[in-house]
Design a protein around this motif. Structure first.
Motif, PDB file in Angstrom:
ATOM      1  N   ASP A   1       0.853  -1.174   0.000  1.00  0.00           N
ATOM      2  CA  ASP A   1       0.000   0.000   0.000  1.00  0.00           C
ATOM      3  C   ASP A   1       0.894   1.230   0.000  1.00  0.00           C
ATOM      4  O   ASP A   1       2.108   1.127   0.008  1.00  0.00           O
ATOM      5  CB  ASP A   1      -0.896   0.004   1.244  1.00  0.00           C
ATOM      6  N   LYS A   2       0.263   2.391   0.046  1.00  0.00           N
ATOM      7  CA  LYS A   2       1.030   3.627   0.149  1.00  0.00           C
ATOM      8  C   LYS A   2       1.770   3.682   1.476  1.00  0.00           C
ATOM      9  O   LYS A   2       1.382   3.061   2.448  1.00  0.00           O
ATOM     10  CB  LYS A   2       0.095   4.828   0.052  1.00  0.00           C
ATOM     11  N   ALA A   3       2.825   4.476   1.502  1.00  0.00           N
ATOM     12  CA  ALA A   3       3.597   4.640   2.741  1.00  0.00           C
ATOM     13  C   ALA A   3       2.733   5.314   3.796  1.00  0.00           C
ATOM     14  O   ALA A   3       1.936   6.193   3.495  1.00  0.00           O
ATOM     15  CB  ALA A   3       4.838   5.475   2.469  1.00  0.00           C
ATOM     16  N   GLN A   4       2.891   4.860   5.026  1.00  0.00           N
ATOM     17  CA  GLN A   4       2.149   5.455   6.129  1.00  0.00           C
ATOM     18  C   GLN A   4       3.047   5.516   7.352  1.00  0.00           C
ATOM     19  O   GLN A   4       4.060   4.819   7.420  1.00  0.00           O
ATOM     20  CB  GLN A   4       0.871   4.681   6.420  1.00  0.00           C
ATOM     21  N   ALA A   5       2.660   6.345   8.289  1.00  0.00           N
ATOM     22  CA  ALA A   5       3.452   6.507   9.507  1.00  0.00           C
ATOM     23  C   ALA A   5       3.305   5.274  10.394  1.00  0.00           C
ATOM     24  O   ALA A   5       2.203   4.774  10.590  1.00  0.00           O
ATOM     25  CB  ALA A   5       3.003   7.752  10.253  1.00  0.00           C
ATOM     26  N   VAL A   6       4.428   4.801  10.884  1.00  0.00           N
ATOM     27  CA  VAL A   6       4.434   3.643  11.783  1.00  0.00           C
ATOM     28  C   VAL A   6       5.291   3.969  12.998  1.00  0.00           C
ATOM     29  O   VAL A   6       6.158   4.842  12.957  1.00  0.00           O
ATOM     30  CB  VAL A   6       4.970   2.366  11.098  1.00  0.00           C
ATOM     31  N   GLU A   7       5.016   3.247  14.053  1.00  0.00           N
ATOM     32  CA  GLU A   7       5.744   3.404  15.303  1.00  0.00           C
ATOM     33  C   GLU A   7       6.123   2.003  15.766  1.00  0.00           C
ATOM     34  O   GLU A   7       5.314   1.082  15.688  1.00  0.00           O
ATOM     35  CB  GLU A   7       4.819   4.078  16.304  1.00  0.00           C
ATOM     36  N   ALA A   8       7.359   1.829  16.203  1.00  0.00           N
ATOM     37  CA  ALA A   8       7.811   0.515  16.652  1.00  0.00           C
ATOM     38  C   ALA A   8       8.574   0.658  17.959  1.00  0.00           C
ATOM     39  O   ALA A   8       9.282   1.641  18.180  1.00  0.00           O
ATOM     40  CB  ALA A   8       8.706  -0.125  15.596  1.00  0.00           C
ATOM     41  N   ASP A   9       8.398  -0.338  18.823  1.00  0.00           N
ATOM     42  CA  ASP A   9       9.160  -0.409  20.064  1.00  0.00           C
ATOM     43  C   ASP A   9      10.252  -1.450  19.885  1.00  0.00           C
ATOM     44  O   ASP A   9       9.991  -2.564  19.415  1.00  0.00           O
ATOM     45  CB  ASP A   9       8.267  -0.811  21.236  1.00  0.00           C
ATOM     46  N   VAL A  10      11.471  -1.073  20.245  1.00  0.00           N
ATOM     47  CA  VAL A  10      12.627  -1.963  20.151  1.00  0.00           C
ATOM     48  C   VAL A  10      13.198  -2.130  21.554  1.00  0.00           C
ATOM     49  O   VAL A  10      13.462  -1.135  22.241  1.00  0.00           O
ATOM     50  CB  VAL A  10      13.709  -1.380  19.208  1.00  0.00           C
ATOM     51  N   ILE A  11      13.357  -3.377  21.982  1.00  0.00           N
ATOM     52  CA  ILE A  11      13.943  -3.628  23.299  1.00  0.00           C
ATOM     53  C   ILE A  11      15.418  -3.965  23.121  1.00  0.00           C
ATOM     54  O   ILE A  11      15.803  -4.697  22.210  1.00  0.00           O
ATOM     55  CB  ILE A  11      13.192  -4.742  24.062  1.00  0.00           C
ATOM     56  N   VAL A  12      16.225  -3.375  23.976  1.00  0.00           N
ATOM     57  CA  VAL A  12      17.664  -3.627  24.002  1.00  0.00           C
ATOM     58  C   VAL A  12      17.982  -4.171  25.381  1.00  0.00           C
ATOM     59  O   VAL A  12      17.685  -3.531  26.386  1.00  0.00           O
ATOM     60  CB  VAL A  12      18.460  -2.333  23.724  1.00  0.00           C
ATOM     61  N   ARG A  13      18.568  -5.354  25.440  1.00  0.00           N
ATOM     62  CA  ARG A  13      18.870  -5.988  26.727  1.00  0.00           C
ATOM     63  C   ARG A  13      20.368  -6.218  26.841  1.00  0.00           C
ATOM     64  O   ARG A  13      21.016  -6.676  25.905  1.00  0.00           O
ATOM     65  CB  ARG A  13      18.154  -7.322  26.858  1.00  0.00           C
ATOM     66  N   GLY A  14      20.909  -5.866  28.008  1.00  0.00           N
ATOM     67  CA  GLY A  14      22.310  -6.165  28.298  1.00  0.00           C
ATOM     68  C   GLY A  14      23.315  -5.395  27.464  1.00  0.00           C
ATOM     69  O   GLY A  14      24.370  -5.917  27.137  1.00  0.00           O
TER      70      GLY A  14
END
Length: 175
Positions: A46-59
């Motif tokens: 589809d067309k580009a749309q705004a997205v939000e992602a959570d990334v976890i960093v451990r250690g």
């Protein structure tokens, strides 16, 4: 002088096999450069749309965790790499440092999670929320021509740091 001699040459100079090979190469070149294609897009996007992602960093091992957290200011940009493929720049929405916990056995045989009492812990756990522009497909989110799903390992790269994290949530901000 005949048009075609015994050896299959046209006017005694050009071989029919050579002419055929040149025509095949010409058709291949024309087919590569002039044929319509999907121009690098994954089918079904589809067309580009705004997205939000959570990334976890451990250690993440770092000498001064507070200094690192100050580098992640809201609105600054990160280089994002998904499955060893550069996916472009994303904006930092927020960064939250997680408490380091230890599993502590209790006298009654249960285990309780308690805050790590060690004062000099050179290890950081954090959740980075990033925003960017991606395409929603039947198979999921595509960011920078690379599919990204929950559980996808990502690499965050900038001038002073390079570390890995894992996507734990994806939200589509507009429809």
């Amino acid at each position: 002088m005949p048009i075609l001699d015994r050896q299959g040459r046209l006017f005694g100079k050009l071989s029919l096999l050579d002419i055929g090979a040149v025509l095949v190469m010409l058709f291949v070149v024309v087919g590569i450069f002039l044929s319509p294609g999907n121009t690098g897009r994954i089918n079904g996007q589809d067309k580009a749309q705004a997205v939000e992602a959570d990334v976890i960093v451990r250690g993440l091992n770092v000498l001064n965790p507070d200094s690192l957290m100050q580098q992640f200011s809201q609105g600054s940009k990160l280089s994002f790499v998904i499955r060893n493929q550069p996916a472009g720049q994303v904006d930092i929405k927020s960064v939250r440092q997680l408490d380091r916990n230890l599993a502590v056995p209790q006298a009654d045989g249960t285990v309780k999670a308690m805050k790590d009492p060690r004062p000099d812990s050179y290890s950081v756990d954090m959740i980075i929320t990033v925003t960017g522009s991606g395409q929603k497909t039947k198979e999921g989110l595509v960011l920078g021509n690379t599919k990204m799903k929950i559980g996808t390992p990502v690499e965050i790269d900038q001038l002073n740091y390079n570390f890995n994290g894992t996507v734990i949530d994806i939200r589509y901000l507009t429809k």
